[in-house]
Design an enzyme around this catalytic site. Sequence first.
Site, mmCIF file in Angstrom:
data_model
loop_
_atom_site.group_PDB
_atom_site.id
_atom_site.type_symbol
_atom_site.label_atom_id
_atom_site.label_comp_id
_atom_site.label_asym_id
_atom_site.label_seq_id
_atom_site.Cartn_x
_atom_site.Cartn_y
_atom_site.Cartn_z
ATOM 1 N N ASN A 95 24.340 -105.340 -8.685
ATOM 2 C CA ASN A 95 24.743 -105.168 -10.092
ATOM 3 C C ASN A 95 23.587 -104.619 -10.932
ATOM 4 O O ASN A 95 23.721 -104.456 -12.140
ATOM 5 C CB ASN A 95 25.263 -106.492 -10.682
ATOM 6 N N PHE A 116 20.972 -105.973 -12.005
ATOM 7 C CA PHE A 116 20.385 -106.864 -13.017
ATOM 8 C C PHE A 116 18.881 -106.994 -12.782
ATOM 9 O O PHE A 116 18.072 -106.742 -13.670
ATOM 10 C CB PHE A 116 21.090 -108.235 -13.000
ATOM 11 N N ASP A 167 29.108 -106.614 -8.779
ATOM 12 C CA ASP A 167 28.587 -107.958 -8.972
ATOM 13 C C ASP A 167 29.402 -108.889 -8.075
ATOM 14 O O ASP A 167 30.635 -108.882 -8.146
ATOM 15 C CB ASP A 167 28.771 -108.339 -10.449
ATOM 16 N N LEU A 178 35.132 -108.559 -4.039
ATOM 17 C CA LEU A 178 34.864 -107.230 -3.471
ATOM 18 C C LEU A 178 35.774 -107.148 -2.255
ATOM 19 O O LEU A 178 35.773 -108.053 -1.427
ATOM 20 C CB LEU A 178 33.389 -107.217 -3.062
ATOM 21 N N ASN A 207 33.170 -115.720 -2.765
ATOM 22 C CA ASN A 207 33.727 -114.359 -2.594
ATOM 23 C C ASN A 207 33.213 -113.711 -1.315
ATOM 24 O O ASN A 207 33.981 -113.088 -0.572
ATOM 25 C CB ASN A 207 33.353 -113.475 -3.791
ATOM 26 N N LYS A 248 35.321 -113.712 6.180
ATOM 27 C CA LYS A 248 36.468 -114.266 6.925
ATOM 28 C C LYS A 248 37.517 -113.173 7.163
ATOM 29 O O LYS A 248 38.015 -113.002 8.273
ATOM 30 C CB LYS A 248 37.055 -115.418 6.114
ATOM 31 N N TYR A 284 18.869 -122.439 -9.780
ATOM 32 C CA TYR A 284 18.510 -121.713 -8.563
ATOM 33 C C TYR A 284 18.467 -122.644 -7.351
ATOM 34 O O TYR A 284 19.160 -122.418 -6.367
ATOM 35 C CB TYR A 284 17.157 -121.033 -8.754
#
Length: 315
Positions: free
Chosen positions: A35, A37, A59, A64, A103, A109, A149
């Site tokens: 993305n 960033f 992102d 996706l 995601n 999978k 984090y």
Amino acid sequence: MGTKTILVTGGAGFIGGHLCRYLLDKGDRVICADNLFTGSKANIQDLLDNENFTFLEADIIDPLFLEDCKLDQIYNLACPASPVHYQANPIRTIKVNTIGVINMLGLAKKHGARILQSSTSEVYGDPLVHPQTEDYKGNVNPIGPRACYDEGKRVAESLFFEYWRNHGVDIRVARIFNTYGPNMARDDGRVVSNFITQALAGRDITVYGDGKQTRSFCYISDLVDGLHRLMNREYAGPVNLGNPNELTILEIAKEIIKLTGSKSKIVFREIPADDPHRRRPDISLARNKLNWDPIVPLKVGLEKTIKYFNEQQIA
Ligand code: UDP
């Protein structure tokens, strides 16, 4: 082994860019999703014309699908990784490590792809066991400024293992320790990039606290080799990847002053909250399972990194 199709999320970041280049050199097809960033197109500029390379500005918090290809492997590296960056938008950092990770596990999978998670030494928090082995469960503050984090990466590991247990997803988990090298962002506030840019500009070297806290620094090419081995061997992890050569922050400051020939002086600043006191990986597991050992000495790695920042400074 035929050509593989590999997704690298965070592929325009410091580690991601080096990994994309390494995989392309091996003959794989690489889809890089970022993305931008903290990643930058500059890190992958030389790859954009390669017919085996595709860049997607995406992102991972958004799903996706990649329906027009069949992925063999996914390296999930997307996440701001330096304290100033991951604390800039902590809730977003948590989303990347939860929604984003779900995601990517769902994508793995669907494609039947193997997926590797870039976890971190931060899962050990301010460690009470030294050096850190993978079975140490850590000392993490769940409500501190680093929690977005370190707790984020801990739940990401939990998600990986649940997708393996519940859905049979083929997972790999790497716990990455402090890494340095060319293409680190100069504004990421990390110790190596800060000290080198300060030394080159003749500015004061800002040591936080008394500088007696330790870290162990791994050169980027060693780390990329370790990630690739983990992905392609039959061991899920988690595996520590880092260089066990432990130094105090004051020692690293002095080494950088020496190697740059800088006249900068060392100044002491307040230590950030929850800053770990000691950190050093036990890499017995990586040695045994991956036959991996970092080979680039600190001096050599620092010289290459200094050269990179010097060129950036001049440009
Ligand atoms: N640090 C420092 N001066 C700086 C930047 C960082 O003394 O200008 C210290 C920081 O407090 C920490 C260590 O260097 O103890 C490593 O910090 P970094 O942000 O690079 O990585 P992390 O804390 O995530 O390991």
